[in-house]
Design a protein around this motif. Structure first.
Motif, mmCIF file in Angstrom:
data_model
loop_
_atom_site.group_PDB
_atom_site.id
_atom_site.type_symbol
_atom_site.label_atom_id
_atom_site.label_comp_id
_atom_site.label_asym_id
_atom_site.label_seq_id
_atom_site.Cartn_x
_atom_site.Cartn_y
_atom_site.Cartn_z
ATOM 1 N N GLU A 81 -1.557 -5.545 -2.741
ATOM 2 C CA GLU A 81 -1.271 -4.221 -2.178
ATOM 3 C C GLU A 81 0.227 -3.960 -2.048
ATOM 4 O OE1 GLU A 81 -3.431 -1.593 1.101
ATOM 5 O OE2 GLU A 81 -2.425 -3.332 1.977
ATOM 6 N N LYS A 85 2.041 -0.812 -3.668
ATOM 7 C CA LYS A 85 2.783 0.161 -2.851
ATOM 8 C C LYS A 85 4.190 0.348 -3.376
ATOM 9 C CE LYS A 85 0.530 -0.089 1.642
ATOM 10 N NZ LYS A 85 0.660 -0.441 3.051
ATOM 11 N N GLN A 89 5.525 3.879 -4.611
ATOM 12 C CA GLN A 89 6.683 4.484 -3.932
ATOM 13 C C GLN A 89 7.773 4.844 -4.937
ATOM 14 O OE1 GLN A 89 6.733 5.321 -0.592
ATOM 15 N NE2 GLN A 89 8.560 6.422 -1.183
ATOM 16 N N LEU A 126 -2.460 4.120 -0.603
ATOM 17 C CA LEU A 126 -1.226 3.327 -0.600
ATOM 18 C C LEU A 126 -0.093 3.979 0.186
ATOM 19 C CD1 LEU A 126 -1.187 2.142 -4.319
ATOM 20 C CD2 LEU A 126 -1.724 0.758 -2.299
ATOM 21 N N LEU A 127 0.034 5.300 0.096
ATOM 22 C CA LEU A 127 1.177 5.983 0.715
ATOM 23 C C LEU A 127 0.786 6.906 1.860
ATOM 24 C CD1 LEU A 127 3.183 6.893 -2.522
ATOM 25 C CD2 LEU A 127 3.407 4.866 -1.089
#
Length: 192
Positions: A81, A85, A89, A126-127
């Motif tokens: 993860e 991420k 990002q 994820l965000l």
């Protein structure tokens, strides 16, 4: 007069029930969007990537990346993860700058780079939901997101969303009413 007030009470109760169910259903769908994912992402012959398997997971998001080496053999590597991420990002920064391939017309049909694919499929988990929802409101991003995801889970989720927004309405007691250009039939108060 007594019968009219009991019918009015039933209608009010039915309306309240429908509102409650739609509110609960809306909450359930939002929780699904933010659910962590297990992905299998496969490199295409053109070097771009597409999601071939997607499953919701209780644990952290993670992915298996299938790539072709110099000899044409398929190799698999694991991505946790944190790595996902980081790539998401980086790609999101490109989205903010307007340089991301996720925003380009029809770039997703042939696949995208690994970071773009991960962002397109798992931005919400994820965000965060705010970023995921903001991205999905962009028509090009939304189109590219759906085109890089070939997983059965994605098609199933899209089918459920389409069915839940159909024109059929259920009455409080299970009947339905549907209208078409030729005829109109409606269920009775007790589903008949």
């Amino acid at each position: 007069m007594k019968h009219i007030s009991s019918i009015a009470s039933g209608v009010a109760l039915g309306t309240a029930g429908v509102l409650m169910m739609s509110t609960l259903t809306g909450c359930e769908q939002k929780q699904q969007e933010a659910q962590n994912k297990f992905l299998v992402i496969e490199q295409q012959p053109n070097g771009k990537y597409k999601v071939v398997e997607e499953m919701p997971t209780e644990g952290p998001s993670r992915a298996i990346i299938r790539e072709h080496d110099a000899d044409g053999r398929v190799t698999e590597r694991f991505m946790n993860e944190e790595e996902m991420k980081k790539l998401a990002q980086q790609e999101y920064q490109k989205v903010e700058n307007g340089t991301s391939e996720t925003l380009q017309d029809n770039s997703g049909s042939a696949g995208m780079g690994l970071a773009g694919t991960i962002l397109a499929v798992a931005a919400g988990s994820l965000l965060g939901n705010m970023i995921g929802n903001a991205l999905m409101n962009n028509k090009n991003f939304s189109r590219n997101s759906s085109s890089v995801n070939r997983s059965a889970y994605s098609r199933s989720a899209a089918g459920k969303a389409a069915r839940s927004s159909s024109s059929s309405r259920k009455s409080f007691f299970g009947g339905s009413s549907r209208s078409s250009s030729y005829s109109k039939s409606s269920g009775g108060f007790f589903g008949g």
